[in-house]
Design a protein around this motif. Structure first.
Motif, mmCIF file in Angstrom:
data_model
loop_
_atom_site.group_PDB
_atom_site.id
_atom_site.type_symbol
_atom_site.label_atom_id
_atom_site.label_comp_id
_atom_site.label_asym_id
_atom_site.label_seq_id
_atom_site.Cartn_x
_atom_site.Cartn_y
_atom_site.Cartn_z
ATOM 1 N N GLU A 63 0.831 -1.215 0.000
ATOM 2 C CA GLU A 63 0.000 0.000 0.000
ATOM 3 C C GLU A 63 0.859 1.257 0.000
ATOM 4 O OE1 GLU A 63 -2.959 0.155 2.973
ATOM 5 O OE2 GLU A 63 -4.279 -1.268 1.973
ATOM 6 N N ARG A 66 2.353 1.685 -3.440
ATOM 7 C CA ARG A 66 1.377 2.198 -4.406
ATOM 8 C C ARG A 66 1.156 3.691 -4.215
ATOM 9 N NH1 ARG A 66 -3.397 -1.246 -2.862
ATOM 10 N NH2 ARG A 66 -4.508 0.455 -3.904
ATOM 11 N N ALA A 67 1.056 4.131 -2.951
ATOM 12 C CA ALA A 67 0.861 5.555 -2.683
ATOM 13 C C ALA A 67 2.055 6.366 -3.186
ATOM 14 C CB ALA A 67 0.651 5.789 -1.183
ATOM 15 N N ILE A 70 2.030 6.767 -6.989
ATOM 16 C CA ILE A 70 1.204 7.895 -7.446
ATOM 17 C C ILE A 70 1.967 9.205 -7.260
ATOM 18 C CG2 ILE A 70 -0.933 9.170 -7.023
ATOM 19 C CD1 ILE A 70 -2.167 6.462 -6.153
ATOM 20 N N THR A 135 -7.479 2.934 4.227
ATOM 21 C CA THR A 135 -7.168 1.785 3.385
ATOM 22 C C THR A 135 -7.382 0.495 4.171
ATOM 23 O OG1 THR A 135 -4.843 1.719 4.026
ATOM 24 C CG2 THR A 135 -5.436 3.183 2.208
ATOM 25 N N TYR A 144 -3.249 8.889 -1.075
ATOM 26 C CA TYR A 144 -3.232 8.656 -2.507
ATOM 27 C C TYR A 144 -3.564 9.926 -3.290
ATOM 28 C CZ TYR A 144 -3.254 3.634 -1.522
ATOM 29 O OH TYR A 144 -2.928 2.367 -1.083
ATOM 30 N N ASP A 249 -2.389 3.318 -9.981
ATOM 31 C CA ASP A 249 -2.462 2.794 -8.615
ATOM 32 C C ASP A 249 -2.356 1.275 -8.647
ATOM 33 O OD1 ASP A 249 -2.866 2.355 -5.935
ATOM 34 O OD2 ASP A 249 -5.031 2.730 -5.989
#
Length: 624
Positions: A63, A66-67, A70, A135, A144, A249
Motif C-alpha cells: 500500500e 502504491r501511494a 502515485i 485503506t 493517494y 495505482d
C-alpha cells in the motif's frame, strides 16, 4: 517535433515572479520525486528480504509503495512540465499555413494548463471525499490524493508560465481561440435537451484536434477524457482525477520506473560504452559490422533499460560518434537504430510487456518468456540485412583510443549477469516483476559502482531526479489513457468494436482478423505510442482473439510488435522522430535507407504472427 518549452525571452513584470515560482516549485517536485523513487526501491527491496529471510512479510509495504507510486508519477510529470519535457508530433502542423501555425502550436500550451486546472479541481474534490476514509491496513485514503493535488498545482503553474512566454499577440490570439471553441461547445450543449448525448462527440473532436495540433499525447488523452466528464452531467467531475489515479495505482507498474532506473545506472556506470566498443571490435571486421553492432547493442540494452526510447538514447549516444569517425552514412545508421528498436519490443523487461500483462490480465512472466524467441528471429533477420546492406569499416578510425579488453569483458559480464538475474527470477517465479526490478536497481548501483567506480554520489542523485521525471512522463500517459479507456467503456464503444471484429473473424476467418489487427495497431501505435494504444485496445482485442482460437500470449506478442513497428515507422512514428533527434539527422534523409530494414522487420512480424509456436513454445516449456 513540438516541444512545449521555449527559451525565456526577457521576462518583465509579473511574469518574472511567475517564472521564479515555477522554477522553485519544479525544483521541489524534482527532489521529492527522486526521494520517493529511492524510498520505493528500498521498501520493495526490503519487503522481499523480510519475506524470504525472516519469513515475516511487511503488510503495509504494498500500500505504501502504491501511494508513493502515485506521488512519483505526479511529482515526475510536474517536474517534466516545468522543464518543458512533453513532446508532441508536428507532422500534421506542416500542412497548416505558416501564418497561423505559431498560434496553433502555442494553443497546445494552453491545453496543458487547462488539463492541469481540471486535475487540481477534480483531485481537490476527491481529497475532500476521501478525507475520513482509510485503506485496508488502516492508512488514511487521502495519502493517494495529496500528491496528485500538489503535482497538479505545480504542473498548472509551470504550464501557465510556459504559455505566457510568447509574444503578447500569439498568447492572446491562441488563448482567445481556445475560449471561442469552449464557448461554441457550451452553446451547443445548452441548446440540446440531453447534453450527455453529445459528450462522446466532443471527446472525439478534442482527441482529433489534439493530435493534429501536436498536443503531447498524454494531454490529448487527458483533455479528451476531461471534456467528456464536463459535458456529461450524470457523472461527477471527481471521476476524472479518480480514473487518472486508478490508472497508476497498481503495484505491478512500479517495475517500469525501477527498470528505467536500473538501465540508467548501468549506462552511467560506463557499461554501455564498454559493451558497444567490445561488439564493434568483434563485429567490425565483417561486412556491415557497424550496422550489426547497432542491432546487437539495441537487443542487449532492451534487456536492461526496459524502454525503447531509452535504448535508442543509450546506444545512439555512444555509437553515433563512432559512426561519424568511421565516415559511415549517419542517415542509414539512424535508420538501423529505429528499425532495430522494433525487435527490442518483446525483449524483457520492455515496458510494453508489463503494461500488456497488466491491462489484459496475462502473466508478465509468461509474456517475458513468450517474447524471447520472436525477438531472436527478428534479430537474426536484422543481422542478415545489416550484413547484406552495410559496408566494412576501419576499427582504428571508429576507436582511435581503445580500452583494454579486460575492461570491456567485465562490462559485458556485469550486464549479462543482471539480465540473467531478471530472466531467472521471472522464469522460476521467485518474485514478481516489480520485486525483481527492485533487485535489479540495487544490483546495478552496488555492483556497477564496485566494478567500474564511475557512478559518483552526484551522478547518482542526478540519475534519480532524471529517472523520476522520465517515469512521470511515461506513467502519466498510462494514467490519462486509463481515464479515456474508462470513458470508452461506459460508452459501450469497446463492446461495439468487439462485435464488429468478431463478425469479421467468424465470416472472413480468424487470420483475416489477425492481419487487420496488425494494420490497426501499426497505425495507432504510430499516433498513440505503445502504452496508451495497449490500454485502449488490449482489453478489447485479446478476449476476441482468445474467442477466435488464438493463444493470448501469441496474440499479445504480435500486438506489441505491430505497435512497435508503427512507433518507429515514417512519417508519423514518434519513436522515429526521437531517433532522428538523438542521431542529429533529418527524418526525410533517413527514410530512403531505412525502408529496406523496415521491410525486413515487417516480414519478421508476419512470420511471428503466422507461426504461433514461435511465441508459445518457451512459455509452455516453462509450465505456463
Amino acid at each position: 517535433m513540438v516541444d512545449t518549452s521555449m527559451a525565456t525571452k526577457g521576462h518583465t513584470g509579473p511574469l518574472v515572479y511567475l517564472s521564479r515560482l515555477s522554477k522553485f516549485l519544479t525544483m521541489i517536485t524534482s527532489w521529492a520525486g527522486a526521494l520517493v523513487l529511492l524510498i520505493n526501491v528500498l521498501v520493495v527491496f526490503l519487503s522481499v528480504i523480510w519475506r524470504y529471510m525472516l519469513h515475516s512479510p511487511i503488510e503495509w509495504a504494498e500500500e505504501v509503495a502504491r501511494a508513493m507510486m502515485i506521488a512519483l508519477v505526479f511529482f515526475g510529470v510536474a517536474t517534466s512540465t516545468g522543464r518543458g519535457g512533453h513532446i508532441g508530433v508536428d507532422l500534421f502542423l506542416r500542412f497548416i499555413p505558416e501564418q497561423i501555425r505559431p498560434y496553433i502550436v502555442h494553443a497546445s500550451r494552453w491545453v496543458l494548463f487547462l488539463v492541469a486546472v481540471g486535475l487540481v479541481i477534480s483531485s481537490y474534490d476527491l481529497g475532500q471525499a476521501s478525507w475520513l476514509q482509510t485503506t485496508e491496513t488502516g492508512l488514511p485514503q487521502v495519502i493517494y490524493v495529496i500528491p496528485v493535488i500538489i503535482g497538479s498545482v505545480v504542473m498548472m503553474v509551470a504550464a501557465l508560465e510556459h504559455a505566457l512566454r510568447e509574444r503578447a499577440k500569439v498568447v492572446l490570439v491562441s488563448g482567445a481561440g481556445i475560449v471561442v471553441l469552449a464557448l461554441l461547445g457550451y452553446l451547443k450543449l445548452s441548446m440540446m435537451p440531453d447534453p450527455s448525448s453529445a459528450a462522446a462527440g466532443f471527446m472525439l473532436i478534442c482527441f482529433v484536434l489534439g493530435i493534429f495540433a501536436g498536443v503531447p499525447i498524454a494531454f490529448t488523452l487527458g483533455m479528451s477524457a476531461m471534456v467528456f466528464f464536463i459535458c456529461d452531467p450524470s457523472l461527477p467531475f471527481v471521476f476524472f482525477s479518480q480514473q487518472v489515479i486508478s490508472g497508476v495505482d497498481h503495484f505491478v507498474l512500479l517495475a517500469i520506473p525501477f527498470f528505467l532506473l536500473a538501465g540508467a545506472a548501468m549506462e552511467i556506470n560506463g557499461m554501455s560504452t564498454r559493451l558497444v566498443e567490445l561488439v564493434v571490435r568483434g563485429m567490425g571486421r565483417f561486412r556491415g559490422g557497424l550496422n550489426m553492432t547497432t542491432v546487437l547493442s539495441m537487443a542487449f540494452f532492451s534487456g536492461i533499460s526496459g524502454s525503447k526510447l531509452a535504448d535508442v538514447a543509450a546506444v545512439g549516444g555512444v555509437l553515433m560518434p563512432a559512426v561519424r569517425r568511421a565516415n559511415q552514412n549517419s542517415e542509414e545508421a539512424a535508420g538501423v537504430f529505429a528499425a532495430s528498436a522494433v525487435i527490442s519490443e518483446t525483449i524483457p523487461p520492455c515496458v510494453n510487456l508489463i503494461v500488456l500483462g497488466f491491462v489484459a490480465n496475462i502473466s508478465i512472466g509468461a509474456l517475458f518468456l513468450a517474447g524471447l524467441i520472436p525477438a531472436a528471429c527478428l534479430l537474426v533477420l536484422m543481422l542478415i540485412a545489416a550484413n547484406r546492406f552495410g559496408g566494412k569499416i576501419n576499427i582504428r578510425e571508429a576507436y582511435p583510443k581503445m580500452r583494454p579488453l579486460l575492461q570491456l569483458w567485465i562490462g559485458a559480464i556485469v550486464g549479462l549477469a543482471m539480465i540473467f538475474m531478471i530472466g531467472r527470477g521471472v522464469m522460476m517465479g521467485i518474485a514478481t516483476s516489480t520485486e525483481i526490478s527492485a533487485f535489479a536497481v540495487v544490483y546495478a548501483i552496488v555492483v556497477g559502482r564496485l566494478a567500474f567506480g564511475e557512478l559518483t554520489f552526484r551522478a547518482t542523485v542526478k540519475m534519480f531526479v532524471d529517472t523520476a521525471a522520465m517515469s512521470g512522463v511515461l506513467l502519466f500517459i498510462v494514467a490519462c489513457a486509463t481515464s479515456l479507456s474508462y470513458v470508452l467503456t461506459i460508452q459501450m464503444i469497446p463492446q461495439e468494436i468487439a462485435q464488429f471484429l468478431v463478425g469479421i473473424g467468424v465470416k472472413q476467418g480468424a487470420w483475416v482478423f489477425l492481419m487487420l489487427t496488425i494494420v490497426l495497431l501499426i497505425v495507432f501505435g504510430a499516433v498513440l505510442e505503445g502504452a496508451p494504444a495497449l490500454i485502449i485496445f488490449a482489453p478489447i482485442l485479446v478476449p476476441i482473439a482468445t474467442q477466435l482460437g488464438f493463444n493470448p500470449l501469441h496474440f499479445g506478442i504480435v500486438m506489441i510488435l505491430a505497435m512497435g513497428f508503427g512507433l518507429f515507422s515514417p512519417p508519423i512514428g514518434l519513436g522515429l522522430y526521437t531517433t532522428c533527434a538523438i542521431c542529429g539527422v533529418e527524418m526525410k534523409n533517413v527514410i530512403p535507407p531505412m525502408i529496406k530494414y523496415l521491410a525486413v522487420s515487417l516480414f519478421g512480424i508476419i512470420v511471428v504472427a503466422m507461426v504461433p509456436t514461435i511465441s508459445t513454445w518457451l512459455p509452455r516449456l516453462a509450465g505456463y
